[in-house]
Design an enzyme around this catalytic site. Structure first.
Site, PDB file in Angstrom:
ATOM      1  N   GLY A  64     -11.548   5.816   3.206  1.00 41.52           N
ATOM      2  CA  GLY A  64     -12.147   5.368   1.937  1.00 41.52           C
ATOM      3  C   GLY A  64     -13.117   4.224   2.184  1.00 41.52           C
ATOM      4  O   GLY A  64     -12.845   3.341   2.995  1.00 41.52           O
ATOM      5  N   ARG A 112     -13.538  11.906   5.634  1.00 37.10           N
ATOM      6  CA  ARG A 112     -12.203  12.216   6.159  1.00 37.10           C
ATOM      7  C   ARG A 112     -12.366  13.503   6.947  1.00 37.10           C
ATOM      8  O   ARG A 112     -13.070  14.410   6.513  1.00 37.10           O
ATOM      9  CB  ARG A 112     -11.210  12.377   5.019  1.00 37.10           C
ATOM     10  CG  ARG A 112     -11.105  11.104   4.172  1.00 37.10           C
ATOM     11  CD  ARG A 112      -9.995  11.190   3.148  1.00 37.10           C
ATOM     12  NE  ARG A 112     -10.202  10.213   2.088  1.00 37.10           N
ATOM     13  CZ  ARG A 112      -9.776   8.952   2.131  1.00 37.10           C
ATOM     14  NH1 ARG A 112      -9.110   8.495   3.175  1.00 37.10           N
ATOM     15  NH2 ARG A 112      -9.999   8.136   1.125  1.00 37.10           N
ATOM     16  N   SER A 113     -11.786  13.585   8.124  1.00 35.50           N
ATOM     17  CA  SER A 113     -11.989  14.748   8.988  1.00 35.50           C
ATOM     18  C   SER A 113     -10.661  15.405   9.351  1.00 35.50           C
ATOM     19  O   SER A 113      -9.826  14.792  10.020  1.00 35.50           O
ATOM     20  CB  SER A 113     -12.709  14.306  10.270  1.00 35.50           C
ATOM     21  OG  SER A 113     -12.687  15.347  11.208  1.00 35.50           O
ATOM     22  N   ASP A 170      -5.477   2.505   8.032  1.00 41.03           N
ATOM     23  CA  ASP A 170      -4.494   2.821   9.077  1.00 41.03           C
ATOM     24  C   ASP A 170      -4.676   4.232   9.652  1.00 41.03           C
ATOM     25  O   ASP A 170      -4.424   4.458  10.839  1.00 41.03           O
ATOM     26  CB  ASP A 170      -3.060   2.598   8.582  1.00 41.03           C
ATOM     27  CG  ASP A 170      -2.742   3.358   7.304  1.00 41.03           C
ATOM     28  OD1 ASP A 170      -3.679   3.933   6.695  1.00 41.03           O
ATOM     29  OD2 ASP A 170      -1.569   3.380   6.914  1.00 41.03           O
ATOM     30  N   THR A 188     -10.230  -1.623   4.182  1.00 45.36           N
ATOM     31  CA  THR A 188      -9.624  -0.799   3.135  1.00 45.36           C
ATOM     32  C   THR A 188      -9.306  -1.699   1.952  1.00 45.36           C
ATOM     33  O   THR A 188      -8.840  -2.825   2.148  1.00 45.36           O
ATOM     34  CB  THR A 188      -8.346  -0.083   3.612  1.00 45.36           C
ATOM     35  OG1 THR A 188      -7.666   0.458   2.469  1.00 45.36           O
ATOM     36  CG2 THR A 188      -7.364  -0.983   4.335  1.00 45.36           C
ATOM     37  N   ASP A 199      -6.993  -1.431  -0.040  1.00 47.49           N
ATOM     38  CA  ASP A 199      -5.552  -1.479  -0.339  1.00 47.49           C
ATOM     39  C   ASP A 199      -4.803  -2.647   0.309  1.00 47.49           C
ATOM     40  O   ASP A 199      -3.674  -2.936  -0.072  1.00 47.49           O
ATOM     41  CB  ASP A 199      -4.875  -0.171   0.097  1.00 47.49           C
ATOM     42  CG  ASP A 199      -5.316   1.009  -0.749  1.00 47.49           C
ATOM     43  OD1 ASP A 199      -5.802   0.777  -1.871  1.00 47.49           O
ATOM     44  OD2 ASP A 199      -5.187   2.157  -0.283  1.00 47.49           O
ATOM     45  N   ASP A 207      -3.242  -2.698   2.980  1.00 49.09           N
ATOM     46  CA  ASP A 207      -1.916  -2.184   3.355  1.00 49.09           C
ATOM     47  C   ASP A 207      -1.733  -2.029   4.858  1.00 49.09           C
ATOM     48  O   ASP A 207      -0.905  -1.235   5.302  1.00 49.09           O
ATOM     49  CB  ASP A 207      -1.667  -0.836   2.644  1.00 49.09           C
ATOM     50  CG  ASP A 207      -2.721   0.217   3.001  1.00 49.09           C
ATOM     51  OD1 ASP A 207      -3.723  -0.141   3.641  1.00 49.09           O
ATOM     52  OD2 ASP A 207      -2.538   1.387   2.634  1.00 49.09           O
ATOM     53  N   ARG A 241      -2.428   3.568  -3.521  1.00 48.91           N
ATOM     54  CA  ARG A 241      -1.576   4.750  -3.415  1.00 48.91           C
ATOM     55  C   ARG A 241      -0.172   4.406  -2.933  1.00 48.91           C
ATOM     56  O   ARG A 241       0.821   4.866  -3.452  1.00 48.91           O
ATOM     57  CB  ARG A 241      -2.186   5.751  -2.422  1.00 48.91           C
ATOM     58  CG  ARG A 241      -2.878   6.923  -3.066  1.00 48.91           C
ATOM     59  CD  ARG A 241      -3.556   7.727  -1.996  1.00 48.91           C
ATOM     60  NE  ARG A 241      -4.353   6.859  -1.141  1.00 48.91           N
ATOM     61  CZ  ARG A 241      -4.888   7.221   0.016  1.00 48.91           C
ATOM     62  NH1 ARG A 241      -4.686   8.412   0.487  1.00 48.91           N
ATOM     63  NH2 ARG A 241      -5.625   6.383   0.718  1.00 48.91           N
ATOM     64  N   ALA A 284      -0.952 -10.223 -16.769  1.00 49.46           N
ATOM     65  CA  ALA A 284      -0.210  -9.024 -17.198  1.00 49.46           C
ATOM     66  C   ALA A 284       1.217  -9.372 -17.592  1.00 49.46           C
ATOM     67  O   ALA A 284       1.823 -10.275 -17.011  1.00 49.46           O
ATOM     68  CB  ALA A 284      -0.190  -8.004 -16.065  1.00 49.46           C
TER      69      ALA A 284
HETATM   70  P1  ATP Z   1      -8.026   4.409   3.446  1.00 47.37           P
HETATM   71  O1  ATP Z   1      -6.529   4.406   3.437  1.00 47.37           O
HETATM   72  O2  ATP Z   1      -8.600   3.118   3.011  1.00 47.37           O
HETATM   73  O3  ATP Z   1      -8.649   5.572   2.769  1.00 47.37           O
HETATM   74  P2  ATP Z   1      -7.792   5.400   6.154  1.00 47.37           P
HETATM   75  O4  ATP Z   1      -8.535   5.114   7.403  1.00 47.37           O
HETATM   76  O5  ATP Z   1      -6.299   5.170   6.207  1.00 47.37           O
HETATM   77  O6  ATP Z   1      -8.482   4.541   5.002  1.00 47.37           O
HETATM   78  P3  ATP Z   1      -7.400   8.268   6.152  1.00 47.37           P
HETATM   79  O7  ATP Z   1      -7.997   9.317   5.313  1.00 47.37           O
HETATM   80  O8  ATP Z   1      -5.920   8.155   6.218  1.00 47.37           O
HETATM   81  O9  ATP Z   1      -8.080   6.894   5.681  1.00 47.37           O
HETATM   82  O10 ATP Z   1      -7.916   8.444   7.667  1.00 47.37           O
HETATM   83  C1  ATP Z   1      -9.297   8.589   7.951  1.00 47.37           C
HETATM   84  C2  ATP Z   1      -9.477   9.647   9.004  1.00 47.37           C
HETATM   85  O11 ATP Z   1      -8.801   9.255  10.208  1.00 47.37           O
HETATM   86  C3  ATP Z   1      -8.877  11.006   8.656  1.00 47.37           C
HETATM   87  O12 ATP Z   1      -9.735  11.797   7.865  1.00 47.37           O
HETATM   88  C4  ATP Z   1      -8.658  11.627  10.020  1.00 47.37           C
HETATM   89  O13 ATP Z   1      -9.840  12.200  10.508  1.00 47.37           O
HETATM   90  C5  ATP Z   1      -8.315  10.403  10.880  1.00 47.37           C
HETATM   91  N1  ATP Z   1      -6.851  10.321  11.023  1.00 47.37           N
HETATM   92  C6  ATP Z   1      -5.966   9.880  10.113  1.00 47.37           C
HETATM   93  N2  ATP Z   1      -4.698  10.001  10.563  1.00 47.37           N
HETATM   94  C7  ATP Z   1      -4.794  10.539  11.785  1.00 47.37           C
HETATM   95  C8  ATP Z   1      -3.834  10.940  12.779  1.00 47.37           C
HETATM   96  N3  ATP Z   1      -2.518  10.759  12.578  1.00 47.37           N
HETATM   97  N4  ATP Z   1      -4.298  11.472  13.929  1.00 47.37           N
HETATM   98  C9  ATP Z   1      -5.615  11.631  14.147  1.00 47.37           C
HETATM   99  N5  ATP Z   1      -6.564  11.297  13.252  1.00 47.37           N
HETATM  100  C10 ATP Z   1      -6.166  10.763  12.092  1.00 47.37           C
END
Ligand code: ATP
Length: 326
Positions: free
Chosen positions: A14, A75-76, A106, A129, A131, A133, A175, A190
């Site tokens: 995000g 996101r992939s 994370d 992020t 969040d 978190d 979330r 609040a």
């Molecule tokens: P936010 O929580 O703020 O959206 P984030 O980095 O946690 O940020 P995610 O969608 O969880 O967002 O992860 C981003 C991308 O990282 C995923 O689309 C995926 O490509 C990769 N990713 C997440 N978890 C894994 C995993 N366990 N192993 C390999 N790649 C991962």
């Protein structure tokens, strides 16, 4: 470890306000330390496809004050597989990239960790992020701006709540994490804050609201984090309505407006510090780690040391919220 000369920078997951400030800091600090910096577009999607561009000092002019991310984010699904990560690694090697700096949450950190374990690609993660978190840092980039945006919205909703004697349920992002809810709830006055980390009893909530009504409280705001165990703001509002017809109830979901906008000074400063630290960390041989901030000081946390523990909510903030909402 071989000397690192060429570093790929990307944003993932995000988007969060302040990511641009972090990209700028990475690019400028990298150039300051005589590194070549390559921008990787659309997170791991762009890494797999080789969507790369050379960055220079001017590539990051005028982005410090902008929300979103100039490198785009994604996101992939493919990167979650070993085959996807192999493709990404091959693209990185083809462009002679010998280390990565990824800005994300994370999930993004976990992705870099896998790439490191499977292909030995050194990296530093910058926590970006809204969040807040991620363990191992007091603050993540974007959290401060998102919380300020939520507070601004809460203040505006309070005006209409007061004018019509209404009870408002305001859903904020988070979330799995109640950080935005607690901070914006305290700052916005609040009456109750509902977070994913704690069970909320609807009966107790109704009782509290009724008590307020009897004390001539003419409007009330309840802040709900989106991922709460008790349901969404809409569901909680329905349950409250079923148990009490006392209130004229409305629901507002703040949604994606919390992600956008000009980053606060705090997020720009945090991002600038973390961006410089990530370059310096790599240069000093640090890897498989995330830069964090503890009591204003930059620290580095190894993936294994922090990612197996949850980031606890500040229980004392909840206590303060309860005292102030009598
Ligand atoms: P936010 O929580 O703020 O959206 P984030 O980095 O946690 O940020 P995610 O969608 O969880 O967002 O992860 C981003 C991308 O990282 C995923 O689309 C995926 O490509 C990769 N990713 C997440 N978890 C894994 C995993 N366990 N192993 C390999 N790649 C991962």
């Amino acid at each position: 470890m071989n000397k690192i000369n060429r570093i790929g920078v990307f944003t993932s997951g995000g988007d969060a306000p302040g990511m641009n400030a972090a990209i700028r800091a990475v690019v400028r600090a990298g150039i300051y330390y005589n590194k070549e910096i390559v921008g990787i577009y659309r997170g791991y999607e762009g890494m797999i496809e080789g969507d790369f561009e050379e960055m220079d000092v001017r590539s990051v002019a005028n982005i410090l004050q902008r929300g979103g991310t100039m490198l785009k984010s994604a996101r992939s699904k493919e990167f979650r597989t070993p085959e996807g990560r192999k493709k990404a690694f091959e693209q990185l090697k083809k462009s002679n990239i010998d280390a990565l700096i990824g800005i994300g949450g994370d999930g993004s950190f976990t992705g870099m960790h896998h790439l490191y374990l499977e292909h030995g690609m050194p990296y530093i993660c910058i926590p970006g992020t809204i969040d807040n978190d991620i363990p191992g840092t007091d603050y993540t980039i974007g959290y401060d701006t998102a919380t300020n945006t939520a507070v601004e919205a809460i203040d505006k909703i309070r005006d209409t709540a007061l004018s019509h004697n209404r009870l408002f349920f305001i859903e904020v992002m988070g979330r799995d994490s109640g950080y935005i809810a607690i901070s914006s709830g305290i700052a916005g006055g609040a009456v109750s804050i509902i977070i994913p980390e704690e069970e909320t009893s609807i009966d107790e909530l109704v009782e509290k609201l009724n008590k307020g009504g009897k004390k001539n409280k003419t409007s009330s705001l309840v802040i709900v984090a989106e991922g709460g165990k008790s349901g969404s703001a809409m569901e909680i509002a329905e349950k409250v309505k079923e148990k009490s017809s006392y209130f004229d109830t409305k629901v507002t979901i703040l949604g994606h407006l919390q992600r956008g906008g000009t980053p606060t000074y705090f997020d720009r400063l945090l991002a600038s510090k973390m961006g410089v630290a990530a370059i310096e960390g790599l240069d000093q041989g640090k890897t498989d780690a995330m830069v964090g901030i503890r009591h204003h000081d930059i620290i580095f946390n190894k993936f294994d040391d922090i990612m197996n523990q949850p980031k606890d909510i500040h229980k004392d903030d909840l206590r303060i919220a309860k005292i102030l909402s009598i």
